[in-house]
Design an enzyme around this catalytic site. Structure first.
Site, PDB file in Angstrom:
ATOM      1  N   HIS A 205       0.804  -1.227   0.000  1.00 21.95           N
ATOM      2  CA  HIS A 205       0.000   0.000   0.000  1.00 21.95           C
ATOM      3  C   HIS A 205       0.833   1.272   0.000  1.00 21.95           C
ATOM      4  CE1 HIS A 205       1.070  -0.067   4.227  1.00 21.95           C
ATOM      5  NE2 HIS A 205       0.678   1.183   4.309  1.00 21.95           N
TER       6      HIS A 205
HETATM    7  C1  UD1 Z   1      -2.444   5.487   5.702  1.00 23.82           C
HETATM    8  C2  UD1 Z   1      -1.164   5.982   6.383  1.00 23.82           C
HETATM    9  C3  UD1 Z   1      -0.086   4.917   6.295  1.00 23.82           C
HETATM   10  C4  UD1 Z   1      -0.578   3.601   6.840  1.00 23.82           C
HETATM   11  C5  UD1 Z   1      -1.836   3.212   6.082  1.00 23.82           C
HETATM   12  C6  UD1 Z   1      -2.404   1.918   6.561  1.00 23.82           C
HETATM   13  C7  UD1 Z   1      -0.738   8.405   6.278  1.00 23.82           C
HETATM   14  C8  UD1 Z   1       0.078   9.451   5.629  1.00 23.82           C
HETATM   15  N1  UD1 Z   1      -0.635   7.169   5.747  1.00 23.82           N
HETATM   16  O1  UD1 Z   1      -2.156   5.320   4.322  1.00 23.82           O
HETATM   17  O2  UD1 Z   1       1.039   5.332   7.052  1.00 23.82           O
HETATM   18  O3  UD1 Z   1       0.424   2.633   6.683  1.00 23.82           O
HETATM   19  O4  UD1 Z   1      -2.810   4.247   6.280  1.00 23.82           O
HETATM   20  O5  UD1 Z   1      -3.492   1.536   5.792  1.00 23.82           O
HETATM   21  O6  UD1 Z   1      -1.432   8.675   7.227  1.00 23.82           O
HETATM   22  N2  UD1 Z   1      -9.498   4.677   1.388  1.00 23.82           N
HETATM   23  C9  UD1 Z   1     -10.703   4.037   1.308  1.00 23.82           C
HETATM   24  N3  UD1 Z   1     -11.305   3.652   2.482  1.00 23.82           N
HETATM   25  C10 UD1 Z   1     -10.749   3.881   3.695  1.00 23.82           C
HETATM   26  C11 UD1 Z   1      -9.531   4.554   3.760  1.00 23.82           C
HETATM   27  C12 UD1 Z   1      -8.896   4.941   2.600  1.00 23.82           C
HETATM   28  O7  UD1 Z   1     -11.240   3.791   0.243  1.00 23.82           O
HETATM   29  O8  UD1 Z   1     -11.355   3.514   4.719  1.00 23.82           O
HETATM   30  C13 UD1 Z   1      -8.816   5.057   0.129  1.00 23.82           C
HETATM   31  C14 UD1 Z   1      -9.141   6.450  -0.338  1.00 23.82           C
HETATM   32  O9  UD1 Z   1      -9.155   6.440  -1.720  1.00 23.82           O
HETATM   33  C15 UD1 Z   1      -7.934   7.252   0.121  1.00 23.82           C
HETATM   34  C16 UD1 Z   1      -6.817   6.239   0.009  1.00 23.82           C
HETATM   35  O10 UD1 Z   1      -7.407   4.988   0.335  1.00 23.82           O
HETATM   36  O11 UD1 Z   1      -7.725   8.394  -0.630  1.00 23.82           O
HETATM   37  C17 UD1 Z   1      -5.642   6.502   0.902  1.00 23.82           C
HETATM   38  O12 UD1 Z   1      -6.063   6.636   2.265  1.00 23.82           O
HETATM   39  P1  UD1 Z   1      -5.174   7.501   3.292  1.00 23.82           P
HETATM   40  O13 UD1 Z   1      -5.736   7.402   4.660  1.00 23.82           O
HETATM   41  O14 UD1 Z   1      -4.957   8.867   2.743  1.00 23.82           O
HETATM   42  O15 UD1 Z   1      -3.753   6.797   3.226  1.00 23.82           O
HETATM   43  P2  UD1 Z   1      -3.337   5.257   3.258  1.00 23.82           P
HETATM   44  O16 UD1 Z   1      -2.721   4.923   1.961  1.00 23.82           O
HETATM   45  O17 UD1 Z   1      -4.434   4.395   3.758  1.00 23.82           O
END
Ligand code: UD1
Length: 360
Positions: A205
């Site tokens: 991820h």
């Molecule tokens: C975040 C953390 C990362 C951690 C990871 C675990 C930061 C900078 N990054 O990354 O350190 O290792 O979580 O998973 O805080 N999305 C969904 N559903 C959800 C959550 C996210 O669809 O419940 C999708 C959305 O499109 C979103 C993308 O995932 O834009 C990224 O989510 P985000 O929380 O920004 O970062 P992660 O890649 O999950």
């Protein structure tokens, strides 16, 4: 003492569970839980609360996804009124996600003490958003709880006074040890038609691995090579799912099995019975160390060096040739057994609770 505890993203949930349990077991701490809503899907959030017995959040900020600036700012704006209303003595944050630094910054600006759990870890790679979050959170924390000795050394080098720094062990491993037996009863292998010891598990991820087709596609091709030898199961993070689809990457012969994210107990069972794990997750490097499962870490560096020194993790980066050569070496030379790192014994949360209560 009133402490507001913060969670936001999936890896935070397994860290906060034993801390809330330990705080609630002592009458001296009034523990509230705030969920920022950084992760919000049922399979990325709610499921973990029910499986790990985490109390429902007292407040959910419902912030959701966004760019780093938008997400961090939204969390800060939503968190400030919570502190104004509840007036805690301290805020406790875990890990290194955007919710960690956002809430930490709000707390210290209001003169509220900040406790950071999993402090001091450093990849020394400032292109990682998590590294920035770690450095900044540690710089403003009053009490810093480390999971491994490298964290203590890093903080000393950065000039944090020793009296603020405590090596307490790994709260994520508290959760693993507490749920291992329950996870053993999971039927995930039967559901997926896998036999114990005969498959590989993949998770990816990190933006560095999944955001560019020039990197993700070759990694995926390497996974397909491994899938010729044994089933490869890949529970896909929503971010990665979106990128795979945008780049048109699919498993050619369906050998790499892309499945939805799993809950904690099913995932623990899946990893415990795997012959191999390939991942870019920091938490999974730690879990495979305790479970003694070979782990190829698809990164150039790690903020958790103990998982390499005494665990089963090997850094292989994103180069497919290196991934495959290390994989082949593993087949001919089984790795040495892992040695549990000091204090990864299931009691980290109790230790940090005691230190909080004893610190004036
Ligand atoms: C975040 C953390 C990362 C951690 C990871 C675990 C930061 C900078 N990054 O990354 O350190 O290792 O979580 O998973 O805080 N999305 C969904 N559903 C959800 C959550 C996210 O669809 O419940 C999708 C959305 O499109 C979103 C993308 O995932 O834009 C990224 O989510 P985000 O929380 O920004 O970062 P992660 O890649 O999950």
């Amino acid at each position: 003492m009133k402490i507001i505890n913060v969670v936001g993203a999936r890896p935070n949930f397994m860290k906060i569970a034993p801390i809330m349990e330990s705080f609630r077991a002592t009458r001296a701490i009034d523990a509230l839980l705030v969920h920022t809503g950084q992760h919000y899907d049922e399979k990325m959030s709610d499921l973990f609360f029910s499986e790990l017995g985490i109390p429902q959040p007292d407040v959910n900020l419902g912030v959701g996804s966004g760019s780093h600036a938008v997400q961090t700012a939204a969390i800060m704006q939503a968190f400030e009124p919570v502190l104004l209303q509840h007036k805690p003595d301290a805020v406790l944050v875990v890990g290194d996600v955007n919710s960690t630094i956002a809430c930490g910054l709000v707390a210290v600006k209001m003169g509220i003490k900040l406790f950071h759990v999993e402090a001091g870890l450093r990849s020394h790679d400032r292109t990682m958003p998590e590294e920035i979050n770690r450095i900044l959170t540690d710089a403003i924390s009053d009490l810093l709880f480390c999971s491994e000795a490298s964290g203590v050394e890093n903080l000393r080098r950065e000039g944090i006074p020793d009296r603020q720094v405590h090596l307490v062990g790994n709260v994520m491993i508290d959760t693993l040890l507490r749920h291992r037996e329950k996870a053993a009863a999971s039927k995930v292998l039967e559901v997926l038609g896998l036999s114990a010891g005969g498959y590989a598990v993949v998770t990816l991820h990190r933006p560095a691995n999944v955001d560019s087709p020039g990197i993700l596609r070759p990694i995926f091709n390497a996974l397909e090579q491994i899938a010729r030898d044994m089933p490869v199961v890949f529970p896909v993070h929503p971010r990665t799912r979106e990128r795979l689809s945008a780049f048109g990457i699919q498993s050619a012969d369906g050998q790499v099995r892309l499945i939805d994210p799993l809950g904690y107990l099913d995932f623990l069972k899946l990893v415990s019975a795997a012959s191999l794990v390939l991942t870019d997750s920091g938490g999974i490097q730690e879990e495979t160390t305790i479970l003694n499962i070979p782990c190829l870490t698809l990164r150039e560096n790690t903020e958790r060096p103990i998982t390499i020194e005494s665990g089963t993790s090997q850094l292989v980066g994103a180069n497919p040739a290196k991934i495959l050569s290390t994989y082949r070496d593993l087949k001919t030379h089984p790795p040495r057994a892992a040695k549990p790192p000091p204090l990864w014994d299931g009691h980290a949360a109790e230790r940090l609770t005691r230190i909080i209560l004893e610190t004036p």
